[in-house]
Design a protein around this motif. Structure first.
Motif, PDB file in Angstrom:
ATOM      1  N   TYR A   1      24.895   5.270  31.343  1.00 29.33           N
ATOM      2  CA  TYR A   1      24.930   6.011  30.384  1.00 29.33           C
ATOM      3  C   TYR A   1      24.389   5.060  29.010  1.00 29.33           C
ATOM      4  CZ  TYR A   1      28.227   9.117  32.794  1.00 29.33           C
ATOM      5  OH  TYR A   1      28.629   9.744  33.464  1.00 29.33           O
TER       6      TYR A   1
ATOM      7  N   ASP B   1      30.479  16.275  27.615  1.00 25.48           N
ATOM      8  CA  ASP B   1      29.448  16.810  27.872  1.00 25.48           C
ATOM      9  C   ASP B   1      28.054  15.609  28.468  1.00 25.48           C
ATOM     10  OD1 ASP B   1      30.420  19.376  27.586  1.00 25.48           O
ATOM     11  OD2 ASP B   1      29.313  19.748  25.695  1.00 25.48           O
ATOM     12  N   PHE B   2      27.986  14.821  27.598  1.00 23.20           N
ATOM     13  CA  PHE B   2      27.242  13.671  27.860  1.00 23.20           C
ATOM     14  C   PHE B   2      27.764  13.047  29.099  1.00 23.20           C
ATOM     15  CE2 PHE B   2      26.454   9.085  27.228  1.00 23.20           C
ATOM     16  CZ  PHE B   2      25.046   9.142  27.480  1.00 23.20           C
TER      17      PHE B   2
ATOM     18  N   ASP C   1      29.479  14.251  31.520  1.00 26.38           N
ATOM     19  CA  ASP C   1      29.276  15.029  32.711  1.00 26.38           C
ATOM     20  C   ASP C   1      27.810  15.175  33.287  1.00 26.38           C
ATOM     21  OD1 ASP C   1      32.002  15.684  32.591  1.00 26.38           O
ATOM     22  OD2 ASP C   1      31.950  17.277  31.635  1.00 26.38           O
ATOM     23  N   ASP C   2      27.063  15.161  32.279  1.00 32.03           N
ATOM     24  CA  ASP C   2      25.663  15.154  32.645  1.00 32.03           C
ATOM     25  C   ASP C   2      24.844  14.622  31.452  1.00 32.03           C
ATOM     26  OD1 ASP C   2      23.143  15.725  33.539  1.00 32.03           O
ATOM     27  OD2 ASP C   2      23.625  17.831  34.280  1.00 32.03           O
TER      28      ASP C   2
ATOM     29  N   TYR D   1      31.671  13.605  23.747  1.00 28.93           N
ATOM     30  CA  TYR D   1      30.879  12.812  24.459  1.00 28.93           C
ATOM     31  C   TYR D   1      31.302  13.427  25.969  1.00 28.93           C
ATOM     32  CZ  TYR D   1      28.743  10.084  20.866  1.00 28.93           C
ATOM     33  OH  TYR D   1      28.115   9.887  19.746  1.00 28.93           O
TER      34      TYR D   1
ATOM     35  N   LEU E   1      21.012  16.316  31.337  1.00 27.09           N
ATOM     36  CA  LEU E   1      20.914  17.979  30.656  1.00 27.09           C
ATOM     37  C   LEU E   1      21.596  17.633  29.382  1.00 27.09           C
ATOM     38  CD1 LEU E   1      20.463  20.752  31.083  1.00 27.09           C
ATOM     39  CD2 LEU E   1      22.948  21.120  31.886  1.00 27.09           C
ATOM     40  N   ASN E   2      22.565  16.897  29.039  1.00 27.17           N
ATOM     41  CA  ASN E   2      23.379  16.629  27.621  1.00 27.17           C
ATOM     42  C   ASN E   2      22.899  15.078  27.288  1.00 27.17           C
ATOM     43  OD1 ASN E   2      24.593  19.287  28.126  1.00 27.17           O
ATOM     44  ND2 ASN E   2      25.968  18.215  29.599  1.00 27.17           N
ATOM     45  N   SER E   3      21.894  14.770  27.064  1.00 26.31           N
ATOM     46  CA  SER E   3      21.187  13.664  26.614  1.00 26.31           C
ATOM     47  C   SER E   3      21.492  13.529  25.217  1.00 26.31           C
ATOM     48  CB  SER E   3      19.782  13.371  26.869  1.00 26.31           C
ATOM     49  OG  SER E   3      19.057  14.334  26.094  1.00 26.31           O
TER      50      SER E   3
END
Length: 842
Positions: free
Chosen positions: A327, A644-645, A647-648, A642, A651-653
């Motif tokens: 991350y 969503d970030f 989790d993926d 964060y 996709l959620n950069s």
């Protein structure tokens, strides 16, 4: 203007939900001369509008302010008391809500339009060195409008729009209609342009730095919500924040949830760690329980302390390597710095302790505790209002990345839990819009058609005035200072707000014209050329949301009493100035304030219907005079920042170049600044307690005051509760006080090379040894020799940039001396009318 989250929130102005579509003047419509003729026939075209529809003579009225939804009691057309709406014994009281009457009936009210004597005699040879000293002359409203209109027109024609500074900054009233900063910039934009500002004083360093790190401003974003924190966090670290004070206010209308959260937090069994050189109200509130710990580092050394903690995490293996790999980017370059491979200095706890004054065992324990427990770090903004202020928040994100809990329920970091109830879940709301800055009209030469795009960092106004044409670095680019010849200030008290006041007053003499709107005789109005008395928010109708993040309520802000003396709404003043300039129709669109308010409401009503949001019609809402409260969806009660970030991350950069958390920023590194590297770092401040040759003995911190909103409410009876010997209180450690022969209640002189102030000593153990606390916001009140009798902290603070990157302000980087005052003690008289006023009208 900054396009920050806060600007969107506070400047409903720029991105309002109600777009303007002004019809431009055609060649067949009224000419400039016709407008002038009309002005000759009536004092004010805008005055023909009905500004307040009705007033309650006896009864209770609901309204709103920064300090909450209020209920005021009116008797015989006078305000007799005020309190928060829906107060109860269980809720924490907000003392700021009780002084509405004090504001309306203050002795320091500006009663009439006033012009400085020398300026009135000859605006082109007005002796600007007499600002703050000259005699004041009362003039008619019509005369004041003519003087302002002529000054603006002349400045534009001779020096261009960039010579007009209309980047007014301050905590204007909460209402969306009477947003005086937007009303000013609407007038200036339609008239042809102006010089504006970027960023703000509150988060000047962080809001420029953090987009490079996490892709957003972060300081003005919704936090992991309170219910999630209460359910999941085991450890709460409150680092450099004082939420029990700062959550008494919001930029719109506070809804009070934050204070209730921290009250519930106190009752919980969570471990609470409080890191602050000051034993603030929050520290005192939360230390009165088991499982709380107060740590007081040397001011401006938080970065070193974080490095010591992180070095321990790394060497003990108690850090999340997987999170760093997946991350974040650039940890390897930061690690070389932390381990001393880049500069030969290992940033371990021994090194950190020698700088921050916190013992090694404490830092090692923090490293273990934060990694082994679900930890939420709630950081304030004070530590970034210092030299190299870009570093603390960047370093804190790095610390949270090593802990590895970002995006997990109750873990990670948050930079807005102490501000505007960040953390209260967002309601499903129909959001009220507001005024817009508008567009340039066709009522002038071709160069008037485009508003000026010139902007300067807000904290650089003094440097700009002193050095027109100077080019400075700013976030990888360049900014060239314009030659400012007219300052138009509304909605704030810049003299008192800005650092190093004595220097500011020198450069304040350079412009030919200074115009200020205000309700009170602050230092800024006393140092102007033309002063326009304006209404308080309690003398006009308005409307606002309650909850900067939650959008929990629509609040009717009804006028409580009639306009006092000759005070006028900013909207009326700027409407009349627009009339003079030939774009009255475009500026007002033919609407009274009540009609604007109704339009804002109806647009929200319309937008809410497709979402199934039930709202009454405007008349029903307004007549009922109660806030509309929206429901909070269940999913919003579980929001985790964060998540969503996490989790993926693909996709959620994030909005960074890498899409990840940038512990090392290639963009920043390529700027090649000597005061901000490509990774978070420790830089020694220009003034701090650890330096070898200190210019003064004590470190001065000037945090947010307990019973004011910056300088607002300083002229109310709340001052009786905190003033010491009729001065601003200054906290000093009892051992330091003993060494200086200072006793509790003594009047003391606080001084350095920049200036001197008087304050009232509060002796105890509420600050670290070697540290003084003098809250910002005291009204500047100099005697004939420049000594501030009232303890204005910004007489003593440094006016330098945080770095070339952000150009933020540095009030918390300052050393001072202190001694018991032995001179003649003069009366504090800033809360009265100036004595040098002519009482006849011109």
């Amino acid at each position: 203007m900054s396009i920050s989250r806060r600007s969107v929130l506070k400047a409903s102005a720029l991105f309002a939900l109600v777009p303007l579509a002004p019809k431009l003047l055609s060649a067949n419509e009224a000419s400039m001369s016709e407008h002038a003729d009309k002005m000759g026939k009536v004092m004010s075209k805008a005055s023909e509008m009905k500004y307040v529809t009705s007033l309650v003579e006896n009864g209770e009225v609901v309204t709103g302010a920064h300090w909450g939804i209020l209920k005021a009691t009116i008797k015989h057309g006078k305000i007799v008391s005020s309190n928060g709406l829906n107060t109860s014994k269980e809720k924490i009281k907000n003392p700021l809500q009780t002084v509405v009457a004090d504001q309306v009936y203050a002795k320091s009210r500006i009663k009439h339009p006033m012009v400085r004597k020398s300026y009135l005699k000859d605006p082109h040879n007005s002796k600007p060195e007499l600002r703050g000293k000259d005699e004041w002359v009362r003039v008619s409203y019509k005369k004041a409008i003519e003087l302002i209109a002529n000054a603006v027109k002349e400045t534009r024609e001779k020096k261009g729009p960039q010579a007009i500074f209309a980047g007014s900054y301050g905590w204007k009233s909460s209402g969306n209609m009477h947003n005086c900063v937007v009303l000013l910039q609407r007038y200036m934009s339609m008239g042809g342009g102006f010089t504006g500002i970027t960023a703000d004083y509150s988060t000047g360093a962080a809001q420029v730095m953090l987009p490079h790190v996490v892709g957003t401003l972060e300081v003005y974003n919704q936090q992991t919500v309170f219910p999630v924190v209460m359910e999941n966090s085991k450890v709460i670290v409150i680092w450099g924040a004082n939420p029990m004070v700062t959550l008494r206010i919001a930029y719109s209308v506070t809804e009070g949830s934050g204070l209730e959260f921290f009250n519930n937090l106190k009752k919980s069994d969570k471990k609470i760690i409080l890191i602050d050189p000051i034993k603030s109200d929050t520290v005192q509130f939360l230390m009165d329980r088991k499982n709380s710990q107060w740590i007081a580092p040397i001011p401006n050394t938080d970065v070193a302390m974080m490095l010591g903690i992180m070095h321990t995490m790394y060497t003990t293996g108690k850090y999340d390597k997987k999170f760093l790999d997946n991350y974040t980017t650039g940890f390897d370059k930061f690690l070389d710095y932390m381990l001393g491979k880049t500069d030969g200095v290992v940033k371990d706890t021994k090194w950190a302790s020698s700088i921050c004054g916190v013992d090694e065992a404490t830092m090692k324990d923090l490293a273990k505790t934060m990694f082994e427990n679900r930890t939420m770090i709630m950081a304030g903004w004070g530590m970034q209002r210092a030299q190299h202020g870009e570093q603390p928040h960047w370093m804190l994100v790095t610390l949270a990345s090593m802990i590895g809990q970002i995006g997990l329920p109750g873990g990670g970091f948050g930079f807005s839990y102490h501000y505007a109830n960040g953390g209260n879940p967002t309601a499903k709301a129909a959001v009220i819009g507001g005024m817009n800055v508008g567009k340039a009209t066709s009522g002038g030469a071709a160069w008037l058609q485009k508003a000026s795009s010139v902007n300067i960092p807000v904290s650089k106004i003094a440097d700009c005035l002193a050095n027109p044409g100077k080019v400075i670095d700013a976030n990888g680019g360049k900014v060239k200072y314009p030659d400012i010849d007219l300052i138009y200030w509304v909605g704030g008290n810049t003299i008192g707000h800005h650092q190093n006041i004595n220097n500011y007053l020198k450069v304040w003499q350079k412009p030919s014209h200074i115009i200020v709107h205000d309700a009170f005789w602050t230092a800024s109005t006393r140092h102007a050329d033309i002063v326009m008395p304006t209404t308080t928010s309690y003398e006009r109708d308005d409307i606002s949301m309650s909850g900067d993040y939650s959008n929990l309520n629509i609040v009717p802000m009804k006028a409580l009493v009639k306009r006092q003396y000759e005070a006028k709404d900013d909207y009326e003043i700027f409407s009349d100035l627009a009339e003079k300039a030939g774009f009255y129709k475009e500026y007002t669109e033919g609407k009274t304030p009540r009609e604007w308010i109704e339009q804002f409401y109806n647009t929200a009503l319309k937008s809410g219907k497709p979402q199934g949001i039930s709202m009454p019609d405007f008349k029903t809402f307004w007549d009922k005079n109660m806030p509309i409260t929206f429901e909070v969806p269940e999913e919003d009660k579980t929001y985790v920042r964060y998540s969503d970030f996490r989790d993926d991350p693909i996709l959620n950069s994030l909005g960074t170049p890498s899409g990840k958390i940038e512990i090392y920023s290639e963009v920043v590194a390529k700027m090649n600044y000597d005061d901000c590297r490509g990774y978070p770092s420790w830089f020694e401040p220009v003034e701090w307690l650890g330096m070898k040759n200190k210019p003064a003995e004590f470190h001065l911190l000037s945090p947010h005051p307990e019973l004011r909103l910056h300088s607002q409410l300083a002229n109310t009876s709340l001052r009786d509760k905190y003033a010491v010997s009729d001065r601003e209180p200054i906290w000093i450690h009892e051992e330091d006080a003993k060494a200086k022969g200072i006793k509790n209640g003594d009047i003391v002189r606080v001084f350095n090379a920049r200036g001197e102030v008087l304050a009232g000593a509060v002796v105890g153990k509420h600050v670290r040894k070697g540290v003084l606390k003098l809250s910002e916001g005291a009204w500047y009140n100099p005697d004939s020799k420049g000594l501030c009798k009232n303890g204005c902290a910004n007489v003593l603070t440094l006016d330098i940039s945080t770095s070339k990157l952000a150009n933020g302000n540095c009030p918390n980087t300052a050393l001072v001396n202190i001694e018991k005052y032995k001179g003649k003690v003069e009366k504090v008289d800033i809360f009265e009318e100036p004595k040098n006023m002519r009482d006849f009208r011109i």
